[in-house]
Design a protein around this motif. Structure first.
Motif, short mmCIF file in Angstrom:
data_model
loop_
_atom_site.label_atom_id
_atom_site.label_comp_id
_atom_site.label_asym_id
_atom_site.label_seq_id
_atom_site.Cartn_x
_atom_site.Cartn_y
_atom_site.Cartn_z
N MET A 144 -13.83 36.98 24.93
CA MET A 144 -12.55 37.40 25.52
C MET A 144 -11.57 36.24 25.60
O MET A 144 -10.37 36.41 25.36
CB MET A 144 -12.79 37.99 26.92
N LEU A 145 -12.08 35.07 25.91
CA LEU A 145 -11.21 33.89 25.99
C LEU A 145 -10.68 33.50 24.62
O LEU A 145 -9.55 33.01 24.50
CB LEU A 145 -11.96 32.73 26.63
N VAL A 146 -11.48 33.73 23.59
CA VAL A 146 -11.01 33.49 22.22
C VAL A 146 -9.86 34.44 21.90
O VAL A 146 -8.84 34.04 21.31
CB VAL A 146 -12.15 33.65 21.21
N VAL A 147 -10.00 35.71 22.29
CA VAL A 147 -8.92 36.68 22.09
C VAL A 147 -7.66 36.21 22.80
O VAL A 147 -6.55 36.21 22.23
CB VAL A 147 -9.33 38.08 22.61
N ALA A 148 -7.80 35.78 24.06
CA ALA A 148 -6.66 35.33 24.84
C ALA A 148 -5.97 34.14 24.19
O ALA A 148 -4.73 34.06 24.13
CB ALA A 148 -7.10 34.98 26.26
N PRO A 190 -5.17 32.37 30.59
CA PRO A 190 -5.88 33.19 31.58
C PRO A 190 -5.56 32.72 33.00
O PRO A 190 -5.61 31.53 33.30
CB PRO A 190 -7.35 32.96 31.23
N LEU A 191 -5.22 33.67 33.84
CA LEU A 191 -4.92 33.37 35.24
C LEU A 191 -6.24 33.22 35.99
O LEU A 191 -7.08 34.12 35.98
CB LEU A 191 -4.09 34.51 35.83
N GLU A 249 -18.53 51.55 28.02
CA GLU A 249 -18.71 50.79 29.27
C GLU A 249 -17.38 50.39 29.89
O GLU A 249 -17.34 49.65 30.87
CB GLU A 249 -19.55 49.56 29.00
N GLY A 250 -16.27 50.87 29.31
CA GLY A 250 -14.96 50.54 29.84
C GLY A 250 -14.36 49.32 29.16
O GLY A 250 -14.89 48.79 28.19
N ASP A 251 -13.22 48.90 29.69
CA ASP A 251 -12.57 47.70 29.16
C ASP A 251 -12.38 46.69 30.28
O ASP A 251 -12.61 46.99 31.45
CB ASP A 251 -11.23 48.04 28.49
N VAL A 252 -11.98 45.49 29.92
CA VAL A 252 -11.69 44.45 30.91
C VAL A 252 -10.20 44.17 30.88
O VAL A 252 -9.63 43.88 29.82
CB VAL A 252 -12.48 43.16 30.61
N ARG A 253 -9.56 44.32 32.03
CA ARG A 253 -8.16 43.92 32.19
C ARG A 253 -8.15 42.45 32.62
O ARG A 253 -8.61 42.10 33.69
CB ARG A 253 -7.48 44.79 33.25
N LEU A 254 -7.65 41.61 31.72
CA LEU A 254 -7.59 40.17 31.97
C LEU A 254 -6.13 39.75 32.03
O LEU A 254 -5.36 39.99 31.09
CB LEU A 254 -8.31 39.41 30.84
N PHE A 255 -5.74 39.12 33.13
CA PHE A 255 -4.35 38.67 33.29
C PHE A 255 -4.15 37.31 32.66
O PHE A 255 -4.98 36.40 32.82
CB PHE A 255 -3.99 38.60 34.77
N LEU A 256 -3.04 37.19 31.95
CA LEU A 256 -2.58 35.90 31.46
C LEU A 256 -1.28 35.56 32.18
O LEU A 256 -0.42 36.43 32.37
CB LEU A 256 -2.34 35.92 29.95
N MET A 257 -1.13 34.31 32.57
CA MET A 257 0.12 33.84 33.16
C MET A 257 0.56 32.59 32.42
O MET A 257 -0.25 31.69 32.18
CB MET A 257 -0.06 33.54 34.66
#
Length: 348
Positions: free
Chosen positions: A268-272, A230-231, A218-226
């Motif tokens: 995902m937020l746990v990963v971040a 998480p941005l 199903e693809g991946d999610v590109r999540l930006f961190l700044m």
């Protein structure tokens, strides 16, 4: 502020690049924007670090098409800037693109970025951190709980044993690379073309073998961190789901992946959050995490893209938030003098 974007080449810049969005946001907020390439630095005998750069003068395009056309055109103004007069050096060159044709350029941003930081410029991402992250081996420095089981080798026998241990399949890709080039899925150590796949992937160096994650279909999610987090603006995250083209396992935009709206999950937020301590320690101001389910498959620290796609899907231009963060860093440096190192300032 004077902001210099370091890119691989001026003629290679495109309207859909995140760097273009960042430059437009900086122009819109009244900053002077310049572009330079790895061969444009000069260290003079008196110790001054200069950079040959191009700018658009008084022009302030609002659209990506107009901006890129102007950047490539004859109306650009050429400058020789003293880095001491530059507030931000934004390293947006991808070393993997230069590894073959001009290997000398792969280290230029890091080497001269260090000198720029010593002379008072804010350099993002921090060059010392980038030196530790020049290939996908960087991922192995993060907690095992957030990443797939991984093997790194140049021995085909090791690859075969690893494939045998993972009945769901294995992804093979180069240790040094980007854009989805030479990425393959192997389902069995007895596949007749495994040797050819290994030769193609290993041609440029070491090979990464990762356990295949079925959710990747199903693809991946590109999540930006700044600044290590998480941005987001309001309740909207700077994130996009990248869906592979039919018949392809790669979700990279360069490989015809399709951007769709992302749902950022608690997993995902746990990963971040587990990524944050090391990213902050390494001075990683802006990072793109590629997440499949609750696993991190890549961490992009040099030229994370997809900001334009996120803006189109969410109606939020996060490039503006990024430029505002740079303004805040400049103000902190101005009021605190040399009390903060570049690495500390990069993620403050």
């Amino acid at each position: 502020m004077r902001i210099v974007f370091l890119v691989n080449s001026i003629e290679g810049e495109e309207t859909f690049y995140a760097t273009t969005s960042l430059a437009l946001a900086a122009l819109a907020r009244g900053h002077a924007v310049f572009y330079a390439t790895p061969g444009d630095f000069v260290l003079r005998p008196d110790g001054r670090l200069m950079v040959h750069a191009i700018g658009l003068g008084a022009a302030r395009p609002r659209k990506a098409e107009t901006f890129v056309a102007a950047l490539r055109g004859d109306a650009t103004e050429r400058h020789v800037l003293d880095i001491a007069d530059v507030q931000v050096l934004f390293l947006r060159n991808d070393p993997s693109e230069d590894a073959g044709p001009r290997p000398w350029a792969t280290q230029a941003g890091i080497l001269f970025g260090r000198l720029a930081a010593e002379r008072g410029a804010i350099v993002v991402n921090d060059p010392d951190g980038l030196a530790r992250a020049q290939n996908k081996l960087y991922l192995q420095g993060f907690p095992e709980t957030v990443r797939p089981t991984t093997l790194i080798t140049k021995h085909i026998q090791e690859i075969r044993a690893f494939v045998d241990a993972h009945p769901e399949g294995v992804i093979l890709k180069p240790l040094q690379g980007s854009g989805g080039k030479n990425v393959f899925k192997v389902s069995s150590s007895h596949e007749t073309n495994l040797n050819q796949i290994f030769e193609a992937v290993s041609e440029a160096g070491y090979v990464i073998a990762q356990e295949y994650l079925p959710a990747a279909i199903e693809g991946d999610v590109r999540l930006f961190l700044m600044n290590g987090r998480p941005l987001m603006r309001g309740d909207t995250y700077a994130a996009v789901r990248r869906v592979p083209a039919e018949g392809d396992l790669r979700s990279n935009m360069h490989a015809n992946g399709r951007p769709v709206e992302a749902v950022v999950t608690a997993e995902m937020l746990v990963v971040a959050e587990q990524m944050r301590p090391k990213l902050v320690q390494d001075g990683m101001f802006l990072v793109g995490l590629d997440v499949v389910g609750d696993r991190l498959v890549e961490v992009n620290v040099f030229t994370p893209g997809a900001l334009p796609e996120i803006a189109e899907l969410t109606s939020v231009d996060f490039s503006e938030d990024i430029v505002i963060a740079l303004e805040q860093k400049h103000e902190i440096r101005r009021t605190n003098g040399g009390a903060l190192t570049n690495r500390e300032l990069a993620t403050l």
